[in-house]
Design a protein around this motif. Structure first.
Motif, PDB file in Angstrom:
ATOM      1  N   ASP A   9       0.830  -1.201   0.000  1.00 18.41           N
ATOM      2  CA  ASP A   9       0.000   0.000   0.000  1.00 18.41           C
ATOM      3  C   ASP A   9       0.862   1.248   0.000  1.00 18.41           C
ATOM      4  N   TYR A  22      -4.677   1.264  -1.381  1.00 17.45           N
ATOM      5  CA  TYR A  22      -4.289  -0.022  -1.968  1.00 17.45           C
ATOM      6  C   TYR A  22      -4.735  -0.012  -3.422  1.00 17.45           C
ATOM      7  N   GLY A  60      -9.370  -6.525  -1.280  1.00 19.26           N
ATOM      8  CA  GLY A  60      -9.068  -5.557  -0.237  1.00 19.26           C
ATOM      9  C   GLY A  60      -9.786  -5.791   1.072  1.00 19.26           C
ATOM     10  N   VAL A  69      -4.618  -7.468   4.986  1.00 17.03           N
ATOM     11  CA  VAL A  69      -5.442  -6.922   3.907  1.00 17.03           C
ATOM     12  C   VAL A  69      -5.231  -7.810   2.688  1.00 17.03           C
ATOM     13  N   ALA A  78      -5.950  -6.250  -3.224  1.00 17.51           N
ATOM     14  CA  ALA A  78      -7.021  -5.453  -3.825  1.00 17.51           C
ATOM     15  C   ALA A  78      -7.028  -5.634  -5.342  1.00 17.51           C
ATOM     16  N   ARG A 108      -8.571   0.970  -3.126  1.00 16.63           N
ATOM     17  CA  ARG A 108      -9.151   0.807  -1.784  1.00 16.63           C
ATOM     18  C   ARG A 108      -8.544   1.861  -0.871  1.00 16.63           C
TER      19      ARG A 108
END
Length: 304
Positions: free
Chosen positions: A142, A190, A240, A274, A277, A281
């Motif tokens: 991220d 993300y 995500g 997480v 994604a 996100r």
């Protein structure tokens, strides 16, 4: 430190060979969780290069300005959270029971939070996102930044923080804690393919010696994590999701990153990740921090 008498192939002596992020051979000292590199010219000499966390080697970043990425420094300027009656009303006895037992709850705060698309627009316009130091070690993908929500351009962020601070204040009142609110919140984006491996937001500090009262210390002041999402059009298949493991039964559960929610969990007990994604996100996070890093004795979890 000397590696004399260290046989890294013999796990019984507390040392193991591990592989670093670039394929290099390193030594992991299991008693401390630290990772060392042997001197090529003097194999009996080793130097600390990082930590072993959840099966991954995290290399110390020399000269990197990443202290807030790991919670250090968040006490500076932190203040008691202000009451917010509507937020406090979300913490019913049943919700507090769930939080105590499982370690995480999801609050429906759609009536209190700004529309997710407006929050997202504000973050997109104002946030100066950067990759984290852990990005190149495969821990997360991220991009984050820390925003001073008191600044005038962060009207929607400030509204979100007010709601989450109100939840934090109510928790202090209900359970006798003393969480403080840092002066900045974390914005995280993300993009497609971005993820964050399973982790805790705070862990015991393997470098710190126990004090005279035999109390263990944590690596940062984070005690409770509060997240809201800025994804108005999230749908199944976008990825995500926040996957977390219950403190009661150890079973994984998932939270869809939809707007209108406040996710609250114990920073020291709830392991989470997480999932990768597949669409942008956005998340906004604040931590309730405490001015001690002590491990408090927990009462046995109640039975449901």
């Amino acid at each position: 430190m000397s590696s004399e008498d260290v046989d890294a192939t013999d796990g019984d002596n507390g040392w193991h060979e591990v592989v670093g992020p670039n394929g290099e051979a390193l030594l992991h000292e299991t008693s401390t969780g630290l990772v060392y590199e042997q001197d090529e010219d003097d194999p009996e000499s080793v130097s600390e290069v990082g930590r072993w966390v959840d099966g991954l080697v995290l290399i110390h970043e020399e000269g990197s300005d990443s202290e807030l990425d790991h919670g250090e420094g968040e006490l500076e300027g932190a203040v008691p959270p202000q009451p917010h009656a509507a937020s406090a009303a979300l913490l019913t006895p049943a919700v507090m029971h769930e939080l105590r037992i499982h370690g995480l709850v999801v609050l429906d705060a759609s009536a209190l939070l700004p529309p997710a698309d407006r929050l997202r627009s504000e973050l997109q316009a104002a946030a100066e996102l950067e990759v984290t130091p852990e990005e190149k070690y495969g821990v997360r993908r991220d991009k984050v930044c820390f925003v001073d929500y008191k600044e005038t351009q962060f009207e929607e962020v400030r509204r979100c923080v007010r709601v989450m601070a109100g939840v934090m204040h109510a928790m202090n009142e209900l359970q006798g804690t003393s969480f403080l609110l840092p002066e900045r919140a974390q914005a995280a984006l993300y993009t497609s393919g971005a993820f964050y491996v399973p982790h805790l937001d705070n862990v015991l500090d393997s470098d710190a010696d126990e004090d005279e009262e035999n109390i263990a210390r944590f690596v940062n002041p984070r005690a409770v994590t509060l997240i809201t999402y800025a994804n108005a059009k999230w749908r199944v298949g976008d990825g995500g999701e926040l996957r977390w493991w219950s403190c009661k039964d150890g079973q994984p559960r998932e939270v869809a990153p939809r707007g209108g929610q406040v996710v609250v969990f114990d920073s020291k007990r709830v392991r989470h990740e997480v999932i990768a994604a597949h669409a942008p996100r956005w998340a906004l996070t604040v931590w309730g921090v405490t001015d001690d890093h002590e491990e408090e004795d927990e009462e046995e979890d109640e039975e449901e």
